[in-house]
Design an enzyme around this catalytic site. Structure first.
Site, short mmCIF file in Angstrom:
data_model
loop_
_atom_site.label_atom_id
_atom_site.label_comp_id
_atom_site.label_asym_id
_atom_site.label_seq_id
_atom_site.Cartn_x
_atom_site.Cartn_y
_atom_site.Cartn_z
N TYR A 98 -24.96 52.60 32.65
CA TYR A 98 -25.54 51.44 33.06
C TYR A 98 -26.97 51.95 33.61
CZ TYR A 98 -21.67 48.25 31.92
OH TYR A 98 -20.98 47.85 31.19
N GLU A 140 -14.18 46.43 33.52
CA GLU A 140 -13.99 47.45 32.74
C GLU A 140 -13.08 48.48 33.51
OE1 GLU A 140 -17.93 48.86 31.54
OE2 GLU A 140 -18.39 46.88 30.62
N TYR A 188 -7.65 44.23 19.79
CA TYR A 188 -7.97 45.00 18.66
C TYR A 188 -8.08 46.47 19.26
CZ TYR A 188 -12.19 44.37 21.52
OH TYR A 188 -13.27 44.20 22.58
N ARG A 203 -15.42 51.99 15.04
CA ARG A 203 -15.35 50.54 15.01
C ARG A 203 -14.16 50.02 15.51
NH1 ARG A 203 -19.74 52.30 13.53
NH2 ARG A 203 -20.80 51.98 11.65
N TYR A 205 -10.98 47.32 15.27
CA TYR A 205 -10.06 46.60 14.25
C TYR A 205 -8.94 45.88 14.80
CZ TYR A 205 -12.62 49.25 10.64
OH TYR A 205 -13.68 49.94 9.70
N SER A 206 -8.74 44.74 14.46
CA SER A 206 -7.58 43.91 15.00
C SER A 206 -6.34 44.27 14.56
CB SER A 206 -7.49 42.23 14.59
OG SER A 206 -8.88 41.66 15.08
N GLY A 272 -11.27 34.54 5.58
CA GLY A 272 -11.31 35.99 4.95
C GLY A 272 -10.64 37.03 5.93
N THR A 276 -6.66 38.62 10.39
CA THR A 276 -5.77 39.87 10.96
C THR A 276 -5.21 39.54 12.17
OG1 THR A 276 -7.56 40.86 11.31
CG2 THR A 276 -6.65 41.67 9.61
N PHE A 385 -16.04 39.36 14.63
CA PHE A 385 -16.20 40.86 14.17
C PHE A 385 -17.46 41.53 14.21
CE2 PHE A 385 -11.91 40.00 11.62
CZ PHE A 385 -11.23 40.09 12.70
#
Length: 394
Positions: A98, A140, A188, A203, A205-206, A272, A276, A385
């Site tokens: 940061y 976080e 995810y 990346r 992904y669920s 689409g 997931t 996404f």
């Protein structure tokens, strides 16, 4: 939250900063990557940078946070902050980063706005930045403590399933044989791969399998670019990853998770590859014995392109009070509908809590239909996404 003096300064300068925020964020990323090229190579999504969507998302989040501070001075926009913090945690963002962002962001502000950035203006926007940054750092930190810390762990692909021509499911186990932590349906993982040019790209992904399984399951759509580049990681996973391959996975993150009382009616709407997280949610509801009504809505180009279709309908079928509504642009068969998702003649139960995942135009349209049917905006939750451009669009 803002001091009175800073609030007055931010209110007076917000139109100027907001009007220039796109140029500011573009300068910011140029400065950041010139000084730290490894961040673009090994952390930031190069496709989103090339398409400009990450700049739009950053601009939208800054403007939204500043506006919230002015309009609601006594409370934080925790939903927005949580969404960002979960994404940061999945990438392993550290507090010291940061400071790096602050250095290059404020240099970009000074470059773009010039003499308009007086010491008073700089101090006021510095206060905005650190209110947002410190809130994210705190969230976080808690996520890392709950999830076992930042970082990626090696997992071996044990099974690969071709769902459609452009969608593949990968099932993985940790290479160290250690335990597989539980996850909440809808979450995810970050997946890290090394590409042919040596870049380490990450990346999200669920998780598309049922919570509680001994393996992790992700379902990946191959991204074909039109006005934007092809998906680097999705193409790599489709072309090169087979059983025996090792990928790096984070712990599960994400705030699109089921909540509310067990007797709350639910609506799960997807389009689409947004199916997931919904499949995982249905699996979790079936395993948990959910008895309240569940309305399942999905839109796709055709039945052949409906990824996880068998799982989607099978899990819904295990619920005692579920209705399934499938919309296809072509080749719709018996029991399904032709066209885009339309809730006009679909019953929405009073007190429904809705979860949406899919392209932004789809989610905006469904949200509008749900609010018209009396669903409270606070009860409509969504997952984007990629960079969250809903904020950038106001």
């Amino acid at each position: 939250m803002l001091t009175e003096q800073s609030a007055a300064t931010v209110r007076a300068t917000l139109p100027a900063v907001g009007g220039a925020i796109g140029e500011i964020t573009e300068r910011f990323y140029t400065r950041l990557f010139d000084a730290h090229p490894a961040l673009l190579r090994d952390l930031f999504n190069r496709g989103n940078q090339a398409a400009g969507t990450q700049r739009q998302a950053l601009a939208g989040s800054i403007a939204a946070f500043a506006t919230h501070l002015l309009d609601h001075p006594d409370r934080r926009p925790d939903a927005m902050l949580a969404r960002i913090a979960h994404k940061h945690a999945s990438l392993g963002v550290a507090p010291e980063q940061y400071d790096v962002v602050h250095e290059h962001l404020f240099a970009a502000i000074a470059e773009v706005l010039g003499e308009a950035v007086t010491p008073e203006v700089a101090a006021a926007w510095d206060e905005v930045y650190w209110l947002m940054a410190n809130a994210l750092i705190a969230i976080e930190k808690r996520l890392y403590e709950e999830g076992g810390g930042p970082g990626l762990r090696p997992w071996e692909v044990v099974e690969r399933v071709e769902e459609t021509a452009d969608v593949v499911t990968l099932r993985l186990r940790p290479t160290d044989g250690g335990p597989v932590a539980g996850f909440r349906a809808g979450q995810y993982v970050s997946v890290g791969v090394t590409l042919p040019d040596g870049a380490r790209q990450i990346r999200q992904y669920s998780l598309s399998g049922a919570p509680g399984e001994a393996v992790r399951q992700i379902t990946v759509k191959r991204v074909h670019g039109a006005a934007t580049p092809d998906g680097e990681v999705s193409h790599h996973l489709h072309a090169h990853v087979r059983p025996g391959a090792v990928l790096e996975l984070s712990e599960p993150y994400g705030d699109l998770v089921l909540s509310g009382a067990p007797d709350t009616p639910l609506l799960l709407a997807s389009a689409g590859i947004g199916v997931t997280p919904m499949v995982a949610m249905l699996a979790g509801l079936a395993a948990g014995g959910h008895r309240a009504p569940v309305t399942v809505v999905h839109g796709d180009r055709s039945p052949a392109e409906h990824a996880l279709r068998a799982d989607h309908t099978a899990w819904a079928g295990k619920l005692p009070d579920a209705s399934v509504h499938l919309f296809y642009e072509r080749d719709a068969g018996p029991g399904t509908r032709t066209g885009l998702v339309d809730l006009a003649d679909i019953a929405v139960h009073p007190g429904t809590r809705a979860y949406l995942c899919g392209p932004l135009p789809f989610m905006r349209a469904v949200r509008a239909q749900l609010t018209a049917k009396g669903v409270a905006p606070a009860d409509i939750h969504y997952e984007v996404f990629g960079p969250d451009l809903w904020l950038a669009g106001g």
